[in-house]
Write a protein that holds these residues in place. Sequence first.
Motif, PDB file in Angstrom:
ATOM      1  N   PRO A  64       0.775  -1.248   0.438  1.00 47.02           N
ATOM      2  CA  PRO A  64       0.043  -0.084   0.195  1.00 47.02           C
ATOM      3  C   PRO A  64       0.767   1.090  -0.007  1.00 47.02           C
ATOM      4  O   PRO A  64       1.907   1.199   0.233  1.00 47.02           O
ATOM      5  CB  PRO A  64      -0.437   0.384   1.340  1.00 47.02           C
ATOM      6  CG  PRO A  64      -0.920  -1.542   1.981  1.00 47.02           C
ATOM      7  CD  PRO A  64       0.577  -1.828   1.040  1.00 47.02           C
ATOM      8  N   HIS A  65       0.173   2.508  -0.869  1.00 49.03           N
ATOM      9  CA  HIS A  65       1.346   3.943  -0.903  1.00 49.03           C
ATOM     10  C   HIS A  65       0.323   5.310  -0.732  1.00 49.03           C
ATOM     11  O   HIS A  65      -1.116   4.812  -0.540  1.00 49.03           O
ATOM     12  CB  HIS A  65       1.521   4.303  -1.947  1.00 49.03           C
ATOM     13  CG  HIS A  65       2.162   5.145  -2.873  1.00 49.03           C
ATOM     14  ND1 HIS A  65       3.194   5.212  -2.729  1.00 49.03           N
ATOM     15  CD2 HIS A  65       1.117   6.539  -3.135  1.00 49.03           C
ATOM     16  CE1 HIS A  65       3.227   6.687  -2.526  1.00 49.03           C
ATOM     17  NE2 HIS A  65       2.387   7.482  -2.988  1.00 49.03           N
ATOM     18  N   PRO A 125      -1.643   2.653  11.888  1.00 46.68           N
ATOM     19  CA  PRO A 125      -0.510   2.936  12.384  1.00 46.68           C
ATOM     20  C   PRO A 125       0.415   0.903  11.802  1.00 46.68           C
ATOM     21  O   PRO A 125      -0.078   0.703  11.181  1.00 46.68           O
ATOM     22  CB  PRO A 125      -0.165   1.837  13.443  1.00 46.68           C
ATOM     23  CG  PRO A 125      -1.539   2.437  14.566  1.00 46.68           C
ATOM     24  CD  PRO A 125      -1.867   2.546  13.515  1.00 46.68           C
ATOM     25  N   ALA A 126       1.740   1.266  10.542  1.00 48.29           N
ATOM     26  CA  ALA A 126       2.203   0.213   9.918  1.00 48.29           C
ATOM     27  C   ALA A 126       1.598   0.012   8.823  1.00 48.29           C
ATOM     28  O   ALA A 126       1.365  -1.202   8.952  1.00 48.29           O
ATOM     29  CB  ALA A 126       3.092  -0.827  11.089  1.00 48.29           C
ATOM     30  N   SER A 127       1.239   0.913   8.011  1.00 51.08           N
ATOM     31  CA  SER A 127       0.178   0.252   7.320  1.00 51.08           C
ATOM     32  C   SER A 127       0.428   0.327   5.814  1.00 51.08           C
ATOM     33  O   SER A 127      -0.108   0.168   4.679  1.00 51.08           O
ATOM     34  CB  SER A 127      -1.180   0.710   7.792  1.00 51.08           C
ATOM     35  OG  SER A 127      -1.446   2.323   7.349  1.00 51.08           O
ATOM     36  N   PHE A 128       1.870   1.623   5.218  1.00 53.25           N
ATOM     37  CA  PHE A 128       2.090   1.717   4.247  1.00 53.25           C
ATOM     38  C   PHE A 128       3.659   0.771   4.272  1.00 53.25           C
ATOM     39  O   PHE A 128       4.436   1.045   4.770  1.00 53.25           O
ATOM     40  CB  PHE A 128       2.133   3.085   4.423  1.00 53.25           C
ATOM     41  CG  PHE A 128       0.822   3.613   4.685  1.00 53.25           C
ATOM     42  CD1 PHE A 128      -0.480   3.551   3.099  1.00 53.25           C
ATOM     43  CD2 PHE A 128       0.239   4.602   4.933  1.00 53.25           C
ATOM     44  CE1 PHE A 128      -1.525   4.391   3.066  1.00 53.25           C
ATOM     45  CE2 PHE A 128      -1.140   4.830   5.650  1.00 53.25           C
ATOM     46  CZ  PHE A 128      -2.025   4.594   4.039  1.00 53.25           C
ATOM     47  N   GLU A 129       3.799   1.031   2.150  1.00 49.70           N
ATOM     48  CA  GLU A 129       4.783   0.046   1.394  1.00 49.70           C
ATOM     49  C   GLU A 129       5.993   1.376   1.556  1.00 49.70           C
ATOM     50  O   GLU A 129       7.325   0.830   1.249  1.00 49.70           O
ATOM     51  CB  GLU A 129       4.815  -1.315   1.220  1.00 49.70           C
ATOM     52  CG  GLU A 129       4.396  -2.437   1.473  1.00 49.70           C
ATOM     53  CD  GLU A 129       5.645  -2.728   2.622  1.00 49.70           C
ATOM     54  OE1 GLU A 129       6.555  -1.810   1.828  1.00 49.70           O
ATOM     55  OE2 GLU A 129       5.036  -3.994   2.852  1.00 49.70           O
ATOM     56  N   VAL A 154       5.379  10.779   9.531  1.00 53.28           N
ATOM     57  CA  VAL A 154       4.827   9.113   8.786  1.00 53.28           C
ATOM     58  C   VAL A 154       5.834   8.101   9.300  1.00 53.28           C
ATOM     59  O   VAL A 154       4.918   7.139   8.977  1.00 53.28           O
ATOM     60  CB  VAL A 154       6.133   9.944   7.516  1.00 53.28           C
ATOM     61  CG1 VAL A 154       6.457   8.350   6.641  1.00 53.28           C
ATOM     62  CG2 VAL A 154       4.869  11.087   6.485  1.00 53.28           C
ATOM     63  N   VAL A 155       6.603   8.451  10.314  1.00 51.66           N
ATOM     64  CA  VAL A 155       7.068   7.253  10.591  1.00 51.66           C
ATOM     65  C   VAL A 155       5.911   5.435  11.346  1.00 51.66           C
ATOM     66  O   VAL A 155       5.988   4.923  11.404  1.00 51.66           O
ATOM     67  CB  VAL A 155       8.214   7.068  11.999  1.00 51.66           C
ATOM     68  CG1 VAL A 155       8.884   6.412  13.145  1.00 51.66           C
ATOM     69  CG2 VAL A 155       9.473   7.676  10.630  1.00 51.66           C
ATOM     70  N   PRO A 156       4.801   6.089  11.728  1.00 54.72           N
ATOM     71  CA  PRO A 156       4.424   5.672  12.415  1.00 54.72           C
ATOM     72  C   PRO A 156       3.351   4.511  11.322  1.00 54.72           C
ATOM     73  O   PRO A 156       2.843   4.018  11.865  1.00 54.72           O
ATOM     74  CB  PRO A 156       3.673   6.270  13.552  1.00 54.72           C
ATOM     75  CG  PRO A 156       4.034   7.899  14.163  1.00 54.72           C
ATOM     76  CD  PRO A 156       4.959   7.422  12.572  1.00 54.72           C
TER      77      PRO A 156
END
Length: 233
Positions: A64-65, A125-129, A154-156
């Motif tokens: 995901p982007h 959280p932690a949902s994007f590549e 962006v980090v989270p």
Amino acid sequence: MESNRVQTGLPEPSEARIQTAAAFYRRPMLAAYDLFVLGMVSRFMWRCPRSRMLAHYDRQVGSPHLDIGPGTGWFLNKCIFPVESPSVTLLDLNEAALSTATHRVRRYHPGAQVGDAFKPLALRPASFESVGLNFLLHCLPGSMQQKSVVFDHVVPVLRPGARVFGSTVLGHGPHHTQRSTRLLDKLNRSGVFSNLDDRVEDLTDQLRARFTDVETVRSGAVCLFSARLPGAR
């Protein structure tokens, strides 16, 4: 080199300054954006053609982007995703721009959220590549250190090993021509840009403070950047 040197005379990232920059992208401007900004200004003033930025997208984009400040969605519409049916989320403070980009890539059924990158992102959280920040940083008020709070937000939402990438117009320096310097100054006076002191070195330092595999490459008066969140993909 002092990466966090004190910078004076810079606009603070106030709500008014943020809204001024966002308000520039009204529908008449969005209608001309692809041809005028990406087609002409990027190529002949900043000397970084949109084809160069598109190639940067192709190398970095995942699924995901998340795209923050997607403009008209031109790059998302043209880039090559690593999967046939990518998951795409768009975030922008400007509802007109968000609507334009969402319609542009409607074949991907993108999620869309009105949001301010200076504030924590209301995303899972932690949902994007990958996260794209194309032509965003030069519009944000403040020093590079101040505007880099965007990276903290962006980090989270990144997965371990995810990529952060984008491009930004640099401030004063030998990479500008006389014509591009005049345009740069004009855009800063109007509040559309806030980047007179933005340097490659400062952006590199801010990225290295948060990510690994940092790359910053100058193309004309534009810096193309990419970095990776530590951790296995």
